[in-house]
Design an enzyme around this catalytic site. Structure first.
Site, short mmCIF file in Angstrom:
data_model
loop_
_atom_site.label_atom_id
_atom_site.label_comp_id
_atom_site.label_asym_id
_atom_site.label_seq_id
_atom_site.Cartn_x
_atom_site.Cartn_y
_atom_site.Cartn_z
CG HIS A 267 -0.19 0.34 2.02
ND1 HIS A 267 0.21 -0.77 3.19
CD2 HIS A 267 -0.12 1.71 3.77
CE1 HIS A 267 0.75 -0.15 4.36
NE2 HIS A 267 0.52 1.71 4.42
C1 UD1 Z 1 -1.95 5.21 6.26
C2 UD1 Z 1 -0.66 5.90 6.83
C3 UD1 Z 1 -0.25 4.93 6.34
C4 UD1 Z 1 -0.22 3.56 7.29
C5 UD1 Z 1 -1.84 3.16 6.01
C6 UD1 Z 1 -2.24 2.02 7.10
C7 UD1 Z 1 -1.02 8.29 5.88
C8 UD1 Z 1 0.40 9.84 6.07
N1 UD1 Z 1 -0.87 7.40 5.93
O1 UD1 Z 1 -2.60 5.65 4.60
O2 UD1 Z 1 1.09 5.58 7.03
O3 UD1 Z 1 0.92 3.13 6.18
O4 UD1 Z 1 -2.36 4.42 6.69
O5 UD1 Z 1 -2.49 1.31 6.83
O6 UD1 Z 1 -0.98 8.73 7.73
N2 UD1 Z 1 -9.04 4.09 1.57
C9 UD1 Z 1 -10.54 3.69 1.81
N3 UD1 Z 1 -11.10 3.04 3.11
C10 UD1 Z 1 -10.68 3.37 4.19
C11 UD1 Z 1 -10.01 4.49 4.42
C12 UD1 Z 1 -8.62 4.75 3.03
O7 UD1 Z 1 -11.14 3.68 0.92
O8 UD1 Z 1 -10.93 2.96 4.93
C13 UD1 Z 1 -8.99 4.41 0.75
C14 UD1 Z 1 -9.51 5.84 0.37
O9 UD1 Z 1 -9.63 6.25 -1.63
C15 UD1 Z 1 -7.82 7.38 0.89
C16 UD1 Z 1 -7.35 6.24 0.36
O10 UD1 Z 1 -7.43 5.01 0.52
O11 UD1 Z 1 -7.99 8.41 -0.07
C17 UD1 Z 1 -6.24 6.47 1.60
O12 UD1 Z 1 -6.21 6.28 2.83
P1 UD1 Z 1 -5.36 7.33 3.72
O13 UD1 Z 1 -6.00 7.08 4.80
O14 UD1 Z 1 -5.15 8.95 3.26
O15 UD1 Z 1 -3.82 6.71 3.37
P2 UD1 Z 1 -3.58 5.24 3.71
O16 UD1 Z 1 -2.64 5.13 2.44
O17 UD1 Z 1 -4.30 4.96 4.16
N1 UDP Z 2 -3.52 -5.77 9.07
C1 UDP Z 2 -5.34 -6.83 8.97
N2 UDP Z 2 -5.58 -7.18 8.03
C2 UDP Z 2 -4.86 -6.81 6.40
C3 UDP Z 2 -3.16 -5.86 6.71
C4 UDP Z 2 -3.12 -5.98 8.06
O1 UDP Z 2 -5.12 -7.06 10.61
O2 UDP Z 2 -5.81 -6.63 6.08
C5 UDP Z 2 -2.53 -5.51 10.40
C6 UDP Z 2 -2.06 -6.59 10.70
O3 UDP Z 2 -1.32 -6.38 12.20
C7 UDP Z 2 -0.51 -5.31 10.15
C8 UDP Z 2 -2.04 -3.79 11.03
O4 UDP Z 2 -2.91 -4.39 10.19
O5 UDP Z 2 0.17 -4.69 11.25
C9 UDP Z 2 -0.79 -2.70 10.27
O6 UDP Z 2 -0.82 -2.11 9.31
P1 UDP Z 2 -0.64 -1.58 7.72
O7 UDP Z 2 0.44 -2.22 6.55
O8 UDP Z 2 -2.24 -0.94 7.04
O9 UDP Z 2 0.54 0.19 8.20
P2 UDP Z 2 1.33 -0.05 8.49
O10 UDP Z 2 2.65 -0.59 10.06
O11 UDP Z 2 1.87 -0.07 7.32
O12 UDP Z 2 1.45 1.40 9.07
#
Ligand code: UD1
Ligand code: UDP
Length: 361
Positions: A205
């Protein structure tokens, strides 16, 4: 309210880090409120963690949703400012490195409210990562810096942070893992996804991997070359889903794309995997404890302890297929190291430190 602790969470990785801290503070009778900013909102990105980790439902949900960095961070700040002015907490606790983390640290600092940062001091030294910017700003503003590893303590020292504010506490994400280990059923997870005995789990991601079409295309080619060797199950994060699909990710018979999984299902799959391919922060740590070989598709990591004390190695899109072949041939190790203090007691240590700084009511 004297002694009130306000926890700010919002994104998937925050929830397993906050759970043990809330639990340990509850046991000490500390008055707490849990805020969910709404940065993540899908059932499988948020609610499932509250259900499975026995986290109390948030007292406040700001419901900010998705947006550009500035818009999302600003929306969180606006919501938190009103809340902190109304509640006047004695301490705000923030977790990790997401936008909700830095937004809360900024609001608290400007209102003169002390902040504790859980997972302070991690550094990738890569300012193209939004998380690195969030880490630097949050640590600069935080009053209590609670570190998971010795390298994090050293980074903060090098940045001139007063050592009295820095505490090596261990890793609360690993508290959650160890507390739930008996619930990670590898066989049930494998059967639920109809996987062969030997399989790989992947998660992808990071913006650096999935946002740009050329990066996504190169990534898909590399991951398909791994799927030529072993079946892959990939619970796909919503970010980049469309881009990766356009790049042909879904077009390999041995690559099984599923929706994001609940924590217990995901960890069950990881526990039974021959290897993991990931760009996640938390997954590098979890594989370290479970002894599962982890191939991290990133040029750097803010968690080098997972390489020096764990099962992690950094790989590129170019060398991932060969690295996967090597770990598949080697099999899983019988014994492995784990980082100091990743022992399931970090939440307790954090609660002890927080209790010391709270005003007596
Ligand atoms: C965020 C964090 C990242 C973390 C990740 C974990 C920041 C800058 N980034 O990235 O460090 O590793 O979460 O998962 O805070 N979206 C959905 N449903 C949701 C949430 C998001 O569809 O419930 C989609 C939306 O299109 C959104 C995109 O995912 O625009 C990105 O979501 P966002 O929270 O901005 O950043 P992440 O890539 O999830
Ligand atoms: N995780 C989960 N389901 C998934 C992928 C991840 O429960 O399908 C959990 C897992 O414990 C992981 C945590 O979510 O450590 C956070 O993951 P993510 O990769 O979203 O965030 P990051 O640690 O990169 O910020």
């Amino acid at each position: 309210m004297p002694g009130l602790v306000l926890h700010v969470t919002g994104a998937r990785p925050n929830f397993p880090k906050a759970a043990p801290v809330l639990r340990a503070l509850t046991a000490r009778g500390v008055e707490q409120r849990l805020v969910h900013t709404g940065q993540h909102y899908d059932q499988k990105m948020s609610d499932v963690f509250f259900d499975q980790l026995n986290l109390p439902r948030p007292d406040v949900d700001l419901g900010v949703g998705s947006g550009t960095h500035a818009r999302q961070t600003a929306a969180i700040m606006t919501g938190l400012e009103d809340l902190m002015l109304a509640e006047r907490p004695a301490l705000v606790v923030v977790y990790g490195d997401v936008n909700s983390t830095v937004a809360a640290a900024l609001v608290a600092a400007k209102l003169g409210i002390p902040t504790a940062h859980v997972e302070a001091g991690l550094r990738s030294f890569d300012l193209t990562m939004p998380e690195e910017i969030n880490r630097l700003v949050t640590d600069r503003l935080a009053d209590l810096l609670l570190c998971t590893s010795a390298d994090a303590v050293a980074h903060l020292g090098n940045e001139g942070v007063d050592p009295a504010r820095i505490h090596l506490v261990g890793n609360p994400m690993i508290d959650t893992l160890l507390a739930n280990l008996h619930r990670f059923d590898a066989e049930a997870a494998r059967a639920a996804h109809d996987l062969p005995a030997r399989y790989i789990v992947a998660t992808l991601h990071r913006p650096g991997n999935v946002d740009d079409p050329a990066d996504a295309a190169a990534l898909v080619k590399s991951v398909h070359a791994v799927a030529d060797q072993a079946h892959i199950v990939l619970p796909l994060h919503p970010r980049g889903r469309a881009r990766l699909q356009e790049a042909g990710l879904f077009d390999h018979p041995a690559l099984q794309i599923v929706d994001p999984l609940g924590y217990l299902e995901f960890m069950g799959l990881v526990r039974g995997a021959a290897a993991v391919v990931t760009d996640s922060g938390g997954v590098q740590e979890e594989t370290t404890i479970l002894g599962v070989p982890c191939l991290t598709l990133r040029p750097n990591t803010e968690r080098p302890v997972t390489i020096t004390h764990g099962t992690n190695q950094l790989v590129t899109r170019e060398n991932l297929p060969d690295a996967a072949a090597a770990v598949l041939a080697a099999g899983r190790a019988e014994t492995w190291n784990v980082p100091p203090l990743w022992d399931g007691k970090a939440g307790e240590r954090i609660a002890e430190i927080i209790s010391r700084v709270l005003p007596r009511s």
